[in-house]
Design an enzyme around this catalytic site. Sequence first.
Site, PDB file in Angstrom:
ATOM      1  N   HIS A 421       0.868  -1.184   0.000  1.00 52.24           N
ATOM      2  CA  HIS A 421       0.000   0.000   0.000  1.00 52.24           C
ATOM      3  C   HIS A 421       0.901   1.230   0.000  1.00 52.24           C
ATOM      4  O   HIS A 421       2.073   1.148   0.393  1.00 52.24           O
ATOM      5  CB  HIS A 421      -0.857  -0.034   1.273  1.00 52.24           C
ATOM      6  CG  HIS A 421      -1.986   0.935   1.320  1.00 52.24           C
ATOM      7  ND1 HIS A 421      -2.831   1.168   0.266  1.00 52.24           N
ATOM      8  CD2 HIS A 421      -2.425   1.746   2.335  1.00 52.24           C
ATOM      9  CE1 HIS A 421      -3.747   2.057   0.618  1.00 52.24           C
ATOM     10  NE2 HIS A 421      -3.514   2.434   1.859  1.00 52.24           N
ATOM     11  N   ASN A 446      -4.354   8.345   4.664  1.00 55.41           N
ATOM     12  CA  ASN A 446      -4.726   7.183   3.877  1.00 55.41           C
ATOM     13  C   ASN A 446      -5.639   7.634   2.732  1.00 55.41           C
ATOM     14  O   ASN A 446      -5.934   8.814   2.596  1.00 55.41           O
ATOM     15  CB  ASN A 446      -5.430   6.154   4.772  1.00 55.41           C
ATOM     16  CG  ASN A 446      -5.371   4.752   4.204  1.00 55.41           C
ATOM     17  OD1 ASN A 446      -4.889   4.528   3.096  1.00 55.41           O
ATOM     18  ND2 ASN A 446      -5.872   3.795   4.954  1.00 55.41           N
TER      19      ASN A 446
END
Length: 482
Positions: A421, A446
Amino acid sequence: MFYKSKLLLLCSFFTYYFTFKGFAYSRNVMVNLYSPEEQNTFRGTREKRALDIDSYCGKSGCCESRNDECSLPYFRKNATCYCDFFCDQESVRHIDCCPDFWLACNGMDLPKTHATNMPPSTIYPPLNRKGCFKDGSHYEDESIMKENCNYCNCLKNQWICTDHVCLVRADIIEDINAGNFGWKAENYSQFWGLTLEKGFKYRLGTLPPSSALLSMNQMTNRVSSDEEFPLFFIASYKWPEYVHGPLDQKNCAASWAFSTASVAADRIAIHSDGRFTSNLSPQNLISCNVQNGCNGGSIDSAWWFLRKRGLVSHACYPYIMDTNNGYVACNMSSISDKYGKSHATKQCPNHIEDSNYIYQCSPPYRISSDEREIMKEIIENGPVQAVMQVHEDFFLYKTGIYKHTDVLKNKPEEYQMSGTHSVKIIGWGALRGSDGNKQKFWIAANSWGRSWGENGYFRILRGQNECGIENMIITAWGHIIP
């Protein structure tokens, strides 16, 4: 008086009979496919009805993404059922798929999974009805219902259910919140209904760093031994109008695009002293950079695109991608002048936005994994991009200083996963832990929306390379050409 009593009794009987019959029919239409919890949040765009098992998708075929024409008349219920992959992916977990969709299209072989006998209901004591019961509701034989990420089929008064590992599990949330891990977990509605495998498939998307990225020289030896940093720093406090907040990639594996576009937007705003403050378009990257779109991409290719082609603003090219949308073709084009500056040759896809200005960056560079080097880069030049490993418990993070837990150490392997990620680090801080020791942390944005974590952000242990977050730190200079 006797005849009046008989007439009153007879009227009461017919009233009960027809009222109950209508109520039971209504339940068969709207209840058989859904649990009571799902009904409470019903807001689907298609009318849902209970389905029985027959051959529909197996004959007509299946359709990718949402396709309202991919439907069949369902005469038994006087309804329409669907064979597209949107039919069971609505965020509130309602399904209007044809009864053989999971066998013909999704390859879910229900009869091979575990069976569960449900206790008889006491809601209808005068009737001996066939079918299955759950949470006080009756489901006709051969009905299908979805509970979290699993499907259950009522066959011969018995529930036959799939046994997938779900991304969100109440027992894992309880174990994390009961432990002394320094952070708390939450049940997120946007993740409910996804299997663990699909969560990793749809919500991450950054490919592991390429050999070219790994061999990139690191900028080191920029911090003197006596240089001091503040205990607490957030880039948006220093540059309040220049640092952009988190967006939501939804069920599109494109963290590579979101983190790159966000870091580039912040840097261009900071390095231009506020002349250019637009957030950049991840959709521009997803659709126009020749990668795999919602099926993953590399950050080095994303930075190359920003350098050579550039991106328009998020307002000009808004985000429309999702797994339900399938492939979306590029809707922007540009040419470069003799100085290397790109100029758009199309108007914005968002026709109410006038500016189709293209923003570019310098070649990316890599920062040393030393925490002080990372801190110096952030405090002087702005947020940076970090590549990290995500574990199954990270999806459940709500607040606190995250570190990977061991709550699943005694579970089978299929309960544990990890994937790559990419996020944006915007600052750092330190707090006293429950043991009295100082805990240092990074503050990162995020790309799962504002409802996740701490308003879209999370804190993670600093200086310990938690989840490999300090291994690969990438950033670039804003390429400012009028």
